[in-house]
Design a protein around this motif. Structure first.
Motif: not given
Length: 272
Positions: A103-131
């Protein structure tokens, strides 16, 4: 070169049912810093954070983001500028933890950054030890686990301002330190972080500046050593404290004094 002003509150006032909640707040927040909002219950910390992120409207005064008053920002522009983790962020539906972070990626829907969604989500969950929590349904998570997922969501939003309202309240020591370490890392990369904290020792360890609130007003703003002085804290919190230098970390620790628990008192007579 002085740091760039990112957010500015000028004479901000807000009352609820005639009771002043914010009373003439003047504050500037800069790029690359962690600012802790501290103060006793009812001081106005969460309300000030809500006003700074644009979730509540002022009665008078103004709050500007990059020089433009918050009401003039569109919802999408604001969501791309700042992320918010509120203390009572409940998820009523059976979303998985990964869905919530997405849901944190919603503001970037339709932008060029949307292509990075899965990568960013994985990194955020890894960095918070919530994977490991990714497939879990959010209502089954503990309070601390939900807070980690909410923080991962705020990180995944990839904004230059991150606002956190008592994010460590439900966390154990390990995750309190992890969350604030990640917050400091964001600030070191140039972001602005505003965090509401009750633990004054955590504020001392991680904040560049502390804003001490009392009865809706700012009592003092400054570095931890400038603000966390016993005479000031005792005035605001109405309880005696000791402020000491930690022998290992070198940082400040704020310790409440408890004379009624003095272990040197003579033992009471045993009850018959």
């Amino acid at each position: 070169m002085s740091p760039a002003t990112v957010l500015q509150a000028h004479a901000a006032r807000l009352a609820i049912s005639g009771r002043p909640i914010l009373d003439g707040i003047d504050l500037e927040l800069y790029a690359g810093e962690v600012v802790a909002l501290v103060g006793p219950n009812g001081a106005g910390k969460s309300t000030l954070l809500a006003a700074l992120c644009g979730d509540v409207s002022l009665d008078s005064g103004s709050i500007t983001l990059h020089g433009l008053e918050l009401p003039k920002w569109s919802v999408k522009e604001l969501a791309r500028a700042r992320s918010v983790q509120m203390q009572d962020a409940h998820v009523s539906f059976a979303f998985s933890a990964r869905d919530v972070v997405r849901m944190g990626r919603a503001p970037w829907a339709g932008s060029a950054l949307e292509e990075r969604d899965d990568q960013v989500i994985d990194a955020a969950m890894h960095s918070t030890e919530s994977t490991a929590l990714a497939p879990r349904v959010v209502p089954t998570l503990s309070g601390g686990e939900r807070a980690r997922v909410a923080f991962a969501r705020a990180l995944a939003q990839e904004t230059r301002i991150i606002m956190l309202d008592e994010p460590t309240a439900a966390m154990d020591i390990r995750y309190q330190e992890l969350l604030l370490t990640r917050t400091r890392e964001r600030a070191a990369a140039g972001a602005t972080a505003v965090v509401v904290l009750h633990d004054l020792s955590l504020a001392a360890a991680y904040a560049d500046r502390i804003v001490l609130l009392h009865a809706g007003s700012i009592r003092m703003v400054g570095t931890p050593r400038e603000v966390l002085r016993p005479e000031i804290l005792e005035e605001v919190y109405r309880h005696k404290v000791a402020v000491i230098d930690h022998p290992e970390s070198g940082g400040l620790a704020v310790v409440p004094l408890r004379p009624h628990l003095n272990t040197h008192q003579a033992p009471q007579e045993e009850l018959v």
